[in-house]
Design a protein around this motif. Structure first.
Motif, PDB file in Angstrom:
ATOM      1  N   THR A  44      58.741  56.045  -3.628  1.00 15.30           N
ATOM      2  CA  THR A  44      57.727  55.395  -4.195  1.00 15.30           C
ATOM      3  C   THR A  44      57.895  54.080  -4.821  1.00 15.30           C
ATOM      4  OG1 THR A  44      56.816  57.814  -4.754  1.00 15.30           O
ATOM      5  CG2 THR A  44      55.741  55.840  -5.887  1.00 15.30           C
ATOM      6  N   ARG A  45      59.012  53.844  -5.547  1.00 17.57           N
ATOM      7  CA  ARG A  45      59.291  52.698  -6.237  1.00 17.57           C
ATOM      8  C   ARG A  45      59.660  51.678  -5.095  1.00 17.57           C
ATOM      9  NH1 ARG A  45      64.496  52.108 -10.275  1.00 17.57           N
ATOM     10  NH2 ARG A  45      64.029  49.881 -10.809  1.00 17.57           N
ATOM     11  N   ALA A  46      60.148  51.979  -3.932  1.00 22.56           N
ATOM     12  CA  ALA A  46      60.525  50.840  -3.061  1.00 22.56           C
ATOM     13  C   ALA A  46      59.096  50.437  -2.584  1.00 22.56           C
ATOM     14  CB  ALA A  46      61.553  51.620  -1.873  1.00 22.56           C
ATOM     15  N   ALA A  86      57.211  48.053  -4.180  1.00 21.26           N
ATOM     16  CA  ALA A  86      57.898  46.504  -4.276  1.00 21.26           C
ATOM     17  C   ALA A  86      58.103  45.995  -2.862  1.00 21.26           C
ATOM     18  CB  ALA A  86      59.435  46.803  -4.639  1.00 21.26           C
ATOM     19  N   GLY A  87      57.149  46.678  -2.117  1.00 21.19           N
ATOM     20  CA  GLY A  87      56.944  45.851  -0.658  1.00 21.19           C
ATOM     21  C   GLY A  87      57.879  46.400   0.523  1.00 21.19           C
ATOM     22  N   VAL A  88      58.787  47.258   0.276  1.00 24.00           N
ATOM     23  CA  VAL A  88      59.491  47.844   1.107  1.00 24.00           C
ATOM     24  C   VAL A  88      59.066  48.956   2.264  1.00 24.00           C
ATOM     25  CG1 VAL A  88      61.888  49.218   1.469  1.00 24.00           C
ATOM     26  CG2 VAL A  88      61.511  47.539  -0.382  1.00 24.00           C
ATOM     27  N   ALA A  89      59.076  48.957   3.504  1.00 20.64           N
ATOM     28  CA  ALA A  89      58.518  49.830   4.390  1.00 20.64           C
ATOM     29  C   ALA A  89      59.381  51.099   4.373  1.00 20.64           C
ATOM     30  CB  ALA A  89      58.663  49.127   5.642  1.00 20.64           C
ATOM     31  N   THR A  90      58.939  52.176   3.975  1.00 30.89           N
ATOM     32  CA  THR A  90      59.726  53.521   3.372  1.00 30.89           C
ATOM     33  C   THR A  90      59.267  54.452   4.602  1.00 30.89           C
ATOM     34  OG1 THR A  90      58.217  54.283   2.108  1.00 30.89           O
ATOM     35  CG2 THR A  90      60.004  52.916   1.317  1.00 30.89           C
TER      36      THR A  90
END
Length: 243
Positions: A147-149, A152-156
């Motif tokens: 969720t945090r990633a 921040a704009g990270v594809a998870t």
């Protein structure tokens, strides 16, 4: 009189080289603000924008010499870049999955065992059979690292067995990631590599492989089916490394 058996340092050592520190370190490499690299990954991974984290259930540092006889890729990784970290307590699967996913020790995220009593009655919850009662977001309220990633704009992406989609344990450990079901090691390798290649920006894939743990419980470590699972795991690792 000198104590012939002095106390060893307290373990697990949360906050340094523990399972809870893996995803925060990965987020730090990917440039997520505020993420802390307690594993010291940044010097060797500077500039890396895509990371896959694979949790192999039932495989610890002490099982590596046994598995290595059937898994040369795993043995090579352990010998060249591997080092031991500590898991949480207890080290059972549900607790470890949520410790990895949240980046928090068990005393913070609250998933404290395989089975626990639900407060207010005599009901016992098995975390591996958990659906939506109790509500996963209330039972485990700590935000996940995925969720945090994502914020921040990270594809998870989360890659696991199809039957785990939407389960209470999946939501507690890995909410925030797009779920991809993978029924076997071939599907797992393909889904991880596809997710890593899907975007052009920072990418984090969290994958789970249960078979070594399953056959360790059913047949024992180094049993024929456990050995076969170790060989399959090695093929998975080779595909991921090559890919």
């Amino acid at each position: 009189m000198t104590d012939p058996h002095p106390l060893s340092p307290v373990s697990p050592r949360y906050g340094g080289d523990s399972l809870a520190d893996v995803l925060p370190a990965a987020l730090a490499v990917l440039g997520v603000p505020g993420a802390v690299d307690r594993l010291g990954l940044l010097p060797g991974l500077a500039g890396v924008r895509r990371i896959a984290v694979l949790l192999v259930d039932g495989l610890g540092w002490y099982q590596l010499p046994v598995a290595a006889r059937h898994a040369p890729t795993l043995a090579g990784l352990a010998a060249t870049v591997g080092r031991p970290i500590v898991t949480g307590f207890p080290s059972t699967t549900p607790t470890s999955l949520v410790t990895l996913g949240t980046g928090a020790p068990p005393g913070q995220h609250g998933v404290l065992g395989f089975r626990v009593r639900v407060p207010g009655g005599d009901r016992v919850l098995s975390h591996v059979e958990w659906a939506d009662d109790p509500d996963p977001l209330r039972w485990q309220p700590v935000p996940t690292q995925l969720t945090r990633a994502r914020a921040a704009g990270v594809a998870t992406t989360v890659v696991s067995r199809p039957e785990f989609a939407g389960s209470g344990l999946t939501l507690a450990a890995n909410r925030g990631g797009d779920f991809r079901g993978a029924a076997d090691v071939d599907a797992l390798a393909g889904a991880v590599l596809t997710a890593l290649a899907a975007g052009s920006g920072p990418t984090l894939v969290s994958a789970y492989h249960p078979d070594l743990d399953r056959y360790g419980h059913l047949d024992g470590v180094d049993s024929p089916r456990w050995q076969a699972a170790a060989t399959e795991l090695d093929g998975l690792l080779a595909r991921l490394v090559d890919g």
